[in-house]
Every structure is written in structure tokens, then in C-alpha cells.
Design a protein around this motif. Structure first.
Motif, PDB file in Angstrom:
ATOM      1  N   SER A  15       0.847  -1.199   0.000  1.00  0.00           N
ATOM      2  CA  SER A  15       0.000   0.000   0.000  1.00  0.00           C
ATOM      3  C   SER A  15       0.878   1.243   0.000  1.00  0.00           C
ATOM      4  N   ASN A  16       1.821   1.280  -0.931  1.00  0.00           N
ATOM      5  CA  ASN A  16       2.799   2.380  -1.010  1.00  0.00           C
ATOM      6  C   ASN A  16       2.219   3.675  -1.556  1.00  0.00           C
ATOM      7  N   ASN A  17       1.096   3.595  -2.265  1.00  0.00           N
ATOM      8  CA  ASN A  17       0.490   4.803  -2.811  1.00  0.00           C
ATOM      9  C   ASN A  17      -1.031   4.684  -2.694  1.00  0.00           C
ATOM     10  N   LEU A  18      -1.717   5.716  -3.086  1.00  0.00           N
ATOM     11  CA  LEU A  18      -3.171   5.758  -2.909  1.00  0.00           C
ATOM     12  C   LEU A  18      -3.872   4.655  -3.706  1.00  0.00           C
ATOM     13  N   TYR A  19      -3.434   4.405  -4.937  1.00  0.00           N
ATOM     14  CA  TYR A  19      -4.035   3.353  -5.755  1.00  0.00           C
ATOM     15  C   TYR A  19      -3.881   1.990  -5.085  1.00  0.00           C
ATOM     16  N   LEU A  20      -2.665   1.670  -4.645  1.00  0.00           N
ATOM     17  CA  LEU A  20      -2.415   0.376  -4.004  1.00  0.00           C
ATOM     18  C   LEU A  20      -3.159   0.257  -2.676  1.00  0.00           C
ATOM     19  N   LEU A  21      -3.267   1.351  -1.945  1.00  0.00           N
ATOM     20  CA  LEU A  21      -4.023   1.337  -0.697  1.00  0.00           C
ATOM     21  C   LEU A  21      -5.506   1.060  -0.979  1.00  0.00           C
ATOM     22  N   ALA A  22      -6.057   1.709  -2.015  1.00  0.00           N
ATOM     23  CA  ALA A  22      -7.460   1.477  -2.380  1.00  0.00           C
ATOM     24  C   ALA A  22      -7.670   0.020  -2.796  1.00  0.00           C
ATOM     25  N   GLU A  23      -6.734  -0.519  -3.566  1.00  0.00           N
ATOM     26  CA  GLU A  23      -6.833  -1.906  -3.998  1.00  0.00           C
ATOM     27  C   GLU A  23      -6.761  -2.852  -2.806  1.00  0.00           C
ATOM     28  N   LYS A  24      -5.875  -2.565  -1.867  1.00  0.00           N
ATOM     29  CA  LYS A  24      -5.746  -3.404  -0.678  1.00  0.00           C
ATOM     30  C   LYS A  24      -7.022  -3.362   0.155  1.00  0.00           C
ATOM     31  N   MET A  25      -7.588  -2.184   0.337  1.00  0.00           N
ATOM     32  CA  MET A  25      -8.817  -2.060   1.126  1.00  0.00           C
ATOM     33  C   MET A  25      -9.969  -2.814   0.454  1.00  0.00           C
ATOM     34  N   GLN A  26     -10.060  -2.706  -0.869  1.00  0.00           N
ATOM     35  CA  GLN A  26     -11.095  -3.436  -1.594  1.00  0.00           C
ATOM     36  C   GLN A  26     -10.875  -4.937  -1.415  1.00  0.00           C
ATOM     37  N   SER A  27      -9.623  -5.371  -1.451  1.00  0.00           N
ATOM     38  CA  SER A  27      -9.305  -6.795  -1.277  1.00  0.00           C
ATOM     39  C   SER A  27      -9.614  -7.282   0.126  1.00  0.00           C
ATOM     40  N   LEU A  28      -9.513  -6.424   1.108  1.00  0.00           N
ATOM     41  CA  LEU A  28      -9.783  -6.813   2.490  1.00  0.00           C
ATOM     42  C   LEU A  28     -11.264  -6.765   2.843  1.00  0.00           C
ATOM     43  N   ILE A  29     -12.008  -5.867   2.207  1.00  0.00           N
ATOM     44  CA  ILE A  29     -13.394  -5.644   2.599  1.00  0.00           C
ATOM     45  C   ILE A  29     -14.397  -6.224   1.601  1.00  0.00           C
ATOM     46  N   LEU A  30     -14.294  -5.847   0.330  1.00  0.00           N
ATOM     47  CA  LEU A  30     -15.286  -6.244  -0.666  1.00  0.00           C
ATOM     48  C   LEU A  30     -15.080  -7.670  -1.188  1.00  0.00           C
ATOM     49  N   TYR A  31     -13.876  -8.003  -1.578  1.00  0.00           N
ATOM     50  CA  TYR A  31     -13.617  -9.299  -2.202  1.00  0.00           C
ATOM     51  C   TYR A  31     -13.987 -10.487  -1.315  1.00  0.00           C
ATOM     52  N   PRO A  32     -13.673 -10.454  -0.021  1.00  0.00           N
ATOM     53  CA  PRO A  32     -14.084 -11.593   0.812  1.00  0.00           C
ATOM     54  C   PRO A  32     -15.597 -11.804   0.845  1.00  0.00           C
ATOM     55  N   ARG A  33     -16.369 -10.738   0.772  1.00  0.00           N
ATOM     56  CA  ARG A  33     -17.828 -10.868   0.737  1.00  0.00           C
ATOM     57  C   ARG A  33     -18.275 -11.544  -0.551  1.00  0.00           C
ATOM     58  N   ILE A  34     -17.641 -11.169  -1.659  1.00  0.00           N
ATOM     59  CA  ILE A  34     -17.957 -11.782  -2.955  1.00  0.00           C
ATOM     60  C   ILE A  34     -17.575 -13.261  -2.931  1.00  0.00           C
ATOM     61  N   GLU A  35     -16.382 -13.543  -2.411  1.00  0.00           N
ATOM     62  CA  GLU A  35     -15.931 -14.940  -2.341  1.00  0.00           C
ATOM     63  C   GLU A  35     -16.846 -15.777  -1.453  1.00  0.00           C
ATOM     64  N   LEU A  36     -17.247 -15.237  -0.329  1.00  0.00           N
ATOM     65  CA  LEU A  36     -18.099 -15.988   0.590  1.00  0.00           C
ATOM     66  C   LEU A  36     -19.409 -16.386  -0.080  1.00  0.00           C
ATOM     67  N   LYS A  37     -20.003 -15.482  -0.865  1.00  0.00           N
ATOM     68  CA  LYS A  37     -21.219 -15.821  -1.608  1.00  0.00           C
ATOM     69  C   LYS A  37     -20.964 -16.979  -2.566  1.00  0.00           C
ATOM     70  N   LEU A  38     -19.845 -16.923  -3.252  1.00  0.00           N
ATOM     71  CA  LEU A  38     -19.488 -17.994  -4.181  1.00  0.00           C
ATOM     72  C   LEU A  38     -19.292 -19.308  -3.432  1.00  0.00           C
ATOM     73  N   PHE A  39     -18.551 -19.254  -2.331  1.00  0.00           N
ATOM     74  CA  PHE A  39     -18.273 -20.464  -1.556  1.00  0.00           C
ATOM     75  C   PHE A  39     -19.554 -21.088  -1.017  1.00  0.00           C
ATOM     76  N   ARG A  40     -20.454 -20.248  -0.501  1.00  0.00           N
ATOM     77  CA  ARG A  40     -21.707 -20.756   0.074  1.00  0.00           C
ATOM     78  C   ARG A  40     -22.639 -21.338  -0.978  1.00  0.00           C
ATOM     79  N   SER A  41     -22.546 -20.838  -2.202  1.00  0.00           N
ATOM     80  CA  SER A  41     -23.433 -21.332  -3.259  1.00  0.00           C
ATOM     81  C   SER A  41     -22.885 -22.573  -3.954  1.00  0.00           C
ATOM     82  N   SER A  42     -21.647 -22.923  -3.693  1.00  0.00           N
ATOM     83  CA  SER A  42     -21.035 -24.074  -4.361  1.00  0.00           C
ATOM     84  C   SER A  42     -21.365 -25.374  -3.646  1.00  0.00           C
TER      85      SER A  42
END
Length: 147
Positions: free
Chosen positions: A74-101
Motif C-alpha cells: 500500500s505504497n500509494n493511494l491506488y495500491l491502498l485502495a486496492e488493498k482495502m477493496q481486497s480486504l473488505i469487498l472481495y471476501p464478501r464476494i468470495e463468501l457468496k461464491l463459496f456458500r453457493s457451491s
């Protein structure tokens, strides 16, 4: 077709931060066109959007984003935004996929263990390994292993 099995790959455009929504559009388009002659849908994670289908699904996890995101820089604003999205949004998306499989698989035992962070019992995850077709993927003839 691979060994008599029809394989469809959805188009992926890495247009951050909309790449998952765009990928979802193409996945749903393929499913709609092939659902009547399809018997199983196999997803490879990370970052597969959950789709609506009545077909049985299986997901193979290569790395869970909840764990992988911890190692994103998270060395710059873009990487920080990507990291935050990976920590907050992506796990929610993955969990939906995992639960539906219907079945969960992983490429190694450590990935199966990491899925416990999603409330998934690692004992319920079948470890398949990360197979490689050596006829297609091979090191160059002059390649030397370091170390």
C-alpha cells in the motif's frame, strides 16, 4: 473441447475497480447460452463473482482474497485502495461464491486451512493439487533452477 469436455472461459478485462462486475456479465452470458447442455459449472477463485444458476457448482480455490490481501503493498493511494477493496469487498464476494457451491476444492492443504477464516471446515475441502500440463507449460531448455 478438452478430452471430450466443453470448456468455456469468460472474457476478463482488468478494468479496476469494475473488473468483477464486467466479468460477471460475461459469465452470466455464457451460462445463459449453455445452461441447457451443461451439467456442472467449475469456478476457479480468487475473484469469481457468484452467478445465479440452477446447475451444480464446484469452486477450486487457489488463494483466498481475505488472506492474500494481507500481503498487498500500500505504497500509494491506488495500491491502498486496492488493498482495502481486497480486504473488505472481495471476501464478501468470495463468501457468496463459496456458500453457493456444492463442493469446495483447494490447490493445497494450506489454502484449505485458510478457508477456515470464511467459516469453512478445512476437512470438508478436497485438496486436488495445482496440476500443470507439462507438455504445454515447461521451462525453457536453458532454464536453471536457482537455489
Amino acid at each position: 473441447m478438452i478430452d471430450g469436455i466443453d470448456v468455456f472461459k469468460a472474457t476478463f478485462f482488468p478494468l479496476y475497480p469494475f473488473h468483477i462486475q464486467i466479468h460477471s456479465f460475461f459469465l452470466n452470458k455464457i451460462l445463459k447460452a449453455t445452461e441447457s447442455r451443461t451439467t456442472l459449472v467449475h469456478f476457479h477463485s480468487p475473484l469469481v463473482p457468484p452467478v445465479r444458476t440452477t446447475l451444480p457448482t464446484i469452486v477450486t480455490v487457489h488463494t483466498p482474497m481475505k488472506v492474500d490481501a494481507r500481503y498487498h503493498e500500500s505504497n500509494n493511494l491506488y495500491l491502498l485502495a486496492e488493498k482495502m477493496q481486497s480486504l473488505i469487498l472481495y471476501p464478501r464476494i468470495e463468501l457468496k461464491l463459496f456458500r453457493s457451491s456444492r463442493k469446495m476444492t483447494a490447490v493445497c492443504h494450506s489454502v484449505a486451512q485458510e478457508l477456515a477464516e470464511y467459516g469453512i471446515d478445512p476437512k470438508e475441502v478436497k485438496v486436488l493439487g495445482n496440476g500443470v500440463d507439462e507438455k504445454f507449460f515447461s521451462p525453457p531448455k536453458n532454464w536453471k533452477r536457482s537455489g
